[in-house]
Design a protein around this motif. Sequence first.
Motif, mmCIF file in Angstrom:
data_model
loop_
_atom_site.group_PDB
_atom_site.id
_atom_site.type_symbol
_atom_site.label_atom_id
_atom_site.label_comp_id
_atom_site.label_asym_id
_atom_site.label_seq_id
_atom_site.Cartn_x
_atom_site.Cartn_y
_atom_site.Cartn_z
ATOM 1 N N SER A 190 0.802 -1.222 0.000
ATOM 2 C CA SER A 190 0.000 0.000 0.000
ATOM 3 C C SER A 190 0.835 1.274 0.000
ATOM 4 C CB SER A 190 -0.901 0.013 1.244
ATOM 5 O OG SER A 190 -0.110 -0.027 2.430
ATOM 6 N N ASP A 191 2.094 1.201 0.400
ATOM 7 C CA ASP A 191 2.896 2.407 0.586
ATOM 8 C C ASP A 191 2.949 3.248 -0.688
ATOM 9 O OD1 ASP A 191 3.359 1.622 3.131
ATOM 10 O OD2 ASP A 191 5.408 0.915 2.812
ATOM 11 N N GLY A 192 2.619 4.523 -0.533
ATOM 12 C CA GLY A 192 2.681 5.445 -1.656
ATOM 13 C C GLY A 192 1.404 5.566 -2.446
ATOM 14 N N TYR A 193 0.474 4.642 -2.260
ATOM 15 C CA TYR A 193 -0.764 4.660 -3.043
ATOM 16 C C TYR A 193 -1.980 5.145 -2.259
ATOM 17 C CZ TYR A 193 1.766 1.864 -6.511
ATOM 18 O OH TYR A 193 2.677 1.412 -7.441
ATOM 19 N N TYR A 194 -1.905 5.139 -0.912
ATOM 20 C CA TYR A 194 -3.090 5.447 -0.115
ATOM 21 C C TYR A 194 -2.861 6.581 0.865
ATOM 22 C CZ TYR A 194 -5.046 1.130 -1.940
ATOM 23 O OH TYR A 194 -5.518 0.158 -2.780
ATOM 24 N N ASP A 195 -3.916 7.350 1.085
ATOM 25 C CA ASP A 195 -3.987 8.334 2.152
ATOM 26 C C ASP A 195 -4.643 7.625 3.333
ATOM 27 O OD1 ASP A 195 -4.637 10.301 3.955
ATOM 28 O OD2 ASP A 195 -5.704 11.577 2.533
ATOM 29 N N TYR A 196 -3.873 7.352 4.360
ATOM 30 C CA TYR A 196 -4.384 6.537 5.459
ATOM 31 C C TYR A 196 -5.415 7.266 6.326
ATOM 32 C CZ TYR A 196 -0.591 3.381 4.236
ATOM 33 O OH TYR A 196 0.254 2.535 3.561
ATOM 34 N N GLN A 197 -5.612 8.566 6.090
ATOM 35 C CA GLN A 197 -6.685 9.264 6.800
ATOM 36 C C GLN A 197 -8.023 9.082 6.096
ATOM 37 O OE1 GLN A 197 -4.982 13.282 7.107
ATOM 38 N NE2 GLN A 197 -4.740 12.938 9.307
ATOM 39 N N SER A 198 -8.014 8.766 4.811
ATOM 40 C CA SER A 198 -9.269 8.506 4.097
ATOM 41 C C SER A 198 -9.507 7.012 3.884
ATOM 42 C CB SER A 198 -9.272 9.231 2.743
ATOM 43 O OG SER A 198 -8.218 8.766 1.929
ATOM 44 N N THR A 199 -8.430 6.241 3.766
ATOM 45 C CA THR A 199 -8.531 4.773 3.664
ATOM 46 C C THR A 199 -7.735 4.206 4.824
ATOM 47 O OG1 THR A 199 -8.567 5.000 1.251
ATOM 48 C CG2 THR A 199 -8.249 2.782 2.145
ATOM 49 N N ARG A 200 -8.368 4.085 5.952
ATOM 50 C CA ARG A 200 -7.650 3.805 7.191
ATOM 51 C C ARG A 200 -7.287 2.328 7.355
ATOM 52 N NH1 ARG A 200 -7.156 7.764 10.867
ATOM 53 N NH2 ARG A 200 -8.313 9.688 10.460
ATOM 54 N N PRO A 201 -6.122 2.070 7.974
ATOM 55 C CA PRO A 201 -5.787 0.678 8.347
ATOM 56 C C PRO A 201 -6.798 0.170 9.371
ATOM 57 C CG PRO A 201 -3.878 2.146 8.530
ATOM 58 C CD PRO A 201 -5.072 3.024 8.355
ATOM 59 N N MET A 202 -6.924 -1.154 9.466
ATOM 60 C CA MET A 202 -7.861 -1.773 10.397
ATOM 61 C C MET A 202 -7.091 -2.579 11.444
ATOM 62 S SD MET A 202 -10.855 -0.859 9.265
ATOM 63 C CE MET A 202 -11.994 -2.004 10.031
#
Length: 266
Positions: free
Chosen positions: A36-48
Amino acid sequence: MISAFEGWNDASQAASEVIHYLISHYESRLVYEINSDGYYDYQSTRPMLCHITGHTRIIWPHTSFYEIQLSPTVQVLAQIAPEPNYHWKDYCAEVLRTAQAFDITHIITLGAMYASCPHTRPLPIDISSATCTCELDREYNGPIGITTVLDQMACKTGAATTSMWVSIPEYMDTDICAQGTLQLMHGLSTLLNTPLDTKDLQSKAEAWKTKAATIAACDDSLSSYVTRLEHEYDLAQHARTVASPGAPQAEQLVKEAEAFLKRMEP
């Protein structure tokens, strides 16, 4: 390869549920993942956060590829992922390198969108195929999702692409739409020329339609809206039938359509 993305391209999770259903109902195995690194904004697509057998694990957004055996002679590669937030071209290039590593020559992307359509009729399915970028989305102007980018980049590599979208009633935007998933499965079965097991989806689709009917019955304005959508749907179906090869000419089509609309008026 069959691809579906959660998020903007996935109204009521109808498209992504196709992949989940195939994974759970057929022999399948995870064969590759994209980090996922570099492809996602973790504030909008959060880890679980997940607790498994006494251990705590963080599940990061990621792309998974599964080999699925649909029949003794038909095997597909299925891709499932949240729609990336960043670097779409780099991401799609990585997806296509993975597809090439598995000798994929045809990519089917699935999507679902909210639209003005009634739950009481078959949900509209749009299927378009292309072998070059100039053939894609010739009649559409507007925002696109990752599926369109993947389709066009796949064409540049010489792969065949097919895009299949189902429309979901906009007034049912709070529920998972099993009916949409079911109709995508039927479309996929046709594209693959392979019967697919949809038994477990049938009852869920009926439950979805029953709930939609109850919601409409409890709201007079919504009920009137659904009735109008039914009229428009039936008129469009009638027009398509009349305009089919060997049917009457345009003038007769107009006359019959006008007469049909008058009959449908309250």
